[in-house]
Motif scaffolding. Structure first.
Motif, short mmCIF file in Angstrom:
data_model
loop_
_atom_site.label_atom_id
_atom_site.label_comp_id
_atom_site.label_asym_id
_atom_site.label_seq_id
_atom_site.Cartn_x
_atom_site.Cartn_y
_atom_site.Cartn_z
N ALA A 140 0.84 -1.21 0.00
CA ALA A 140 0.00 0.00 0.00
C ALA A 140 0.87 1.25 0.00
N TYR A 141 1.93 1.25 0.79
CA TYR A 141 2.84 2.39 0.82
C TYR A 141 3.54 2.57 -0.53
N ALA A 142 3.99 1.46 -1.11
CA ALA A 142 4.69 1.52 -2.39
C ALA A 142 3.78 2.06 -3.50
N LYS A 143 2.52 1.72 -3.45
CA LYS A 143 1.57 2.21 -4.46
C LYS A 143 1.36 3.72 -4.30
N GLU A 144 1.33 4.17 -3.06
CA GLU A 144 1.11 5.59 -2.80
C GLU A 144 2.35 6.44 -3.05
N ASN A 145 3.51 5.77 -3.09
CA ASN A 145 4.78 6.47 -3.25
C ASN A 145 5.62 5.80 -4.35
N PRO A 146 5.24 5.96 -5.62
CA PRO A 146 5.94 5.30 -6.72
C PRO A 146 7.44 5.59 -6.72
N SER A 147 8.23 4.52 -6.86
CA SER A 147 9.70 4.57 -6.93
C SER A 147 10.37 4.97 -5.62
N ALA A 148 9.59 5.24 -4.57
CA ALA A 148 10.19 5.63 -3.30
C ALA A 148 10.78 4.45 -2.56
N VAL A 149 10.23 3.26 -2.82
CA VAL A 149 10.73 2.05 -2.17
C VAL A 149 11.89 1.49 -2.99
N ARG A 150 13.06 1.49 -2.37
CA ARG A 150 14.26 0.93 -3.01
C ARG A 150 14.42 -0.52 -2.57
N ILE A 151 14.46 -1.42 -3.55
CA ILE A 151 14.63 -2.85 -3.26
C ILE A 151 16.01 -3.30 -3.72
N GLY A 152 16.78 -3.84 -2.81
CA GLY A 152 18.12 -4.33 -3.13
C GLY A 152 18.07 -5.75 -3.67
N ASN A 153 18.97 -6.05 -4.58
CA ASN A 153 19.03 -7.40 -5.15
C ASN A 153 20.48 -7.84 -5.28
N SER A 154 20.69 -9.05 -5.76
CA SER A 154 22.04 -9.62 -5.85
C SER A 154 22.72 -9.36 -7.18
N GLY A 155 22.22 -8.36 -7.92
CA GLY A 155 22.84 -7.99 -9.20
C GLY A 155 21.80 -7.87 -10.30
N THR A 156 22.02 -6.95 -11.23
CA THR A 156 21.09 -6.75 -12.34
C THR A 156 20.95 -8.02 -13.17
N GLY A 157 19.73 -8.47 -13.33
CA GLY A 157 19.47 -9.68 -14.09
C GLY A 157 19.53 -10.95 -13.28
N ALA A 158 19.96 -10.85 -12.01
CA ALA A 158 20.02 -12.02 -11.14
C ALA A 158 18.63 -12.34 -10.61
N ILE A 159 18.47 -13.50 -10.02
CA ILE A 159 17.16 -14.00 -9.63
C ILE A 159 16.40 -13.06 -8.72
N TRP A 160 17.10 -12.45 -7.74
CA TRP A 160 16.37 -11.60 -6.79
C TRP A 160 15.98 -10.27 -7.44
N HIS A 161 16.69 -9.86 -8.47
CA HIS A 161 16.26 -8.69 -9.25
C HIS A 161 14.98 -9.01 -10.02
N ILE A 162 14.96 -10.16 -10.69
CA ILE A 162 13.78 -10.56 -11.44
C ILE A 162 12.60 -10.77 -10.50
N ALA A 163 12.87 -11.30 -9.30
CA ALA A 163 11.80 -11.49 -8.32
C ALA A 163 11.16 -10.15 -7.96
N ALA A 164 11.99 -9.12 -7.74
CA ALA A 164 11.47 -7.80 -7.40
C ALA A 164 10.72 -7.17 -8.57
N GLU A 165 11.27 -7.33 -9.78
CA GLU A 165 10.60 -6.80 -10.97
C GLU A 165 9.24 -7.49 -11.16
N ALA A 166 9.22 -8.81 -11.00
CA ALA A 166 7.98 -9.56 -11.16
C ALA A 166 6.97 -9.18 -10.08
N LEU A 167 7.47 -8.91 -8.87
CA LEU A 167 6.60 -8.48 -7.78
C LEU A 167 5.94 -7.14 -8.13
N GLY A 168 6.73 -6.22 -8.65
CA GLY A 168 6.18 -4.93 -9.04
C GLY A 168 5.12 -5.07 -10.13
#
Length: 317
Positions: A140-168
């Motif tokens: 709910a907070y992320a929807k109200e504040n676009p791009s304000a939530v910074r999500i860290g991952n294990s590298g561009t294109g790595a699994i946790w990056h794709i997980a965050a992109e897919a979550l968004g």
């Protein structure tokens, strides 16, 4: 004619020598490349494996971390290594992902699988003092504040990056994605207040959960995890998304069959040894052994899945 005969003799001698070396494998130490930083899940699984594998190998194996590019640096080193069994590595789900980004000169068929060792889902974790106690509050907070939530991952294109992109994508939310050279640095950044969340596996933040500095809001699996029964799945919150990583032993293509046989036998023994399985379980990592043929099937399935998913997210090149 004599020159040709001599050349063929040299080639034959070289092949015979290589075959003889492979037959006595290993005659010297083995380097096991980990494509991520020390302290992360891939590193922990590999070191646990190597510790037990050395009980069965006549020559010791040792771990070397080769970080960078969301796993690209280390995985490239494994794929391009001389196929003699002395430089092998831990293959991760990024084998089925990085090629679709156009960042590597190999693809999912560039490795020969030996055995899968472990599998873990992604999870949404935040610092313990974050204002969100549930996944619903976080989104709910992320929807109200676009791009304000910074999500860290294990590298561009790595699994946790794709997980965050897919979550968004699945939640209709825009995040800011911050890459790090592994899950452990991402978790450290979260603790330092440099980002608001990470989408690494529960195992990679469990120590911080235990000491009360990080809390897990949801896991990206089909059902709740036995080790974290209080943590809901995304599906319970209405987000139909399941994403996991896996780690397994791989070698470069064209590695001799007798070398593969030795490594496969060692992998089967290690994954049946309580010293290995109990060590993983103590770190809240999940043993998930698959032999070579089933491991290959899993790689092929994920390769097709991520090709489709990353295309949808506009991440392919």
């Amino acid at each position: 004619m004599k020159k040709i005969t001599h050349t063929l003799s040299v080639i034959a001698l070289s092949v015979a020598s290589f075959g003889s070396m492979a037959a006595g494998y290993p005659t010297r130490s083995i380097e096991v490349v980990v494509p991520y930083s020390a302290g992360g899940g891939t590193d922990l699984v590999t070191r646990s494996f190597v510790d037990v594998a050395n009980q069965y190998l006549p020559k010791s194996a040792g771990v070397v971390n080769k970080t960078g590019g969301g796993g690209a640096v280390g995985l490239t080193e494994i794929a391009m290594a001389r196929p003699n069994g002395y430089k092998i590595g831990t293959g991760t789900v990024e084998i089925a992902m990085l090629p679709h980004l156009g960042l590597v000169g190999w693809d999912a068929t560039s490795f020969t699988p030996i055995a899968r060792l472990n599998a873990e889902p992604a999870a949404v974790s935040v610092s313990a003092d974050a204002p969100w106690d549930t996944f619903e509050d976080f989104i709910a907070y992320a929807k109200e504040n676009p791009s304000a939530v910074r999500i860290g991952n294990s590298g561009t294109g790595a699994i946790w990056h794709i997980a965050a992109e897919a979550l968004g994508d699945a939640s209709n939310v825009t995040f800011s994605h911050i890459p790090y050279n592994g899950a452990n640095p991402a978790a450290t950044a979260l603790l330092g207040g440099h980002i608001e969340a990470v989408t690494v596996s529960p195992a990679e933040v469990v120590n911080h959960v235990d000491n009360g500095t990080i809390k897990i809001l949801a896991v990206m699996s089909d059902k709740r995890l036995e080790k974290f029964p209080e943590v809901p799945t995304l599906k319970e919150s209405g987000v139909d998304l399941s994403i996991e990583t896996w780690r397994g032993l791989v070698v470069p293509n064209n590695t001799p069959e007798n070398v593969i046989t030795v490594l496969s036998d060692v992998a089967q023994k290690v994954t049946s040894n309580p010293d290995f399985t109990q060590t993983l379980e103590k770190m809240n990592l999940t043993p998930a052994y698959l032999p070579a043929d089933e491991f290959q099937d899993a790689i092929n399935k994920d390769n097709a899945f991520f090709a489709q998913t990353m295309t949808k997210l506009g991440l392919t090149n």
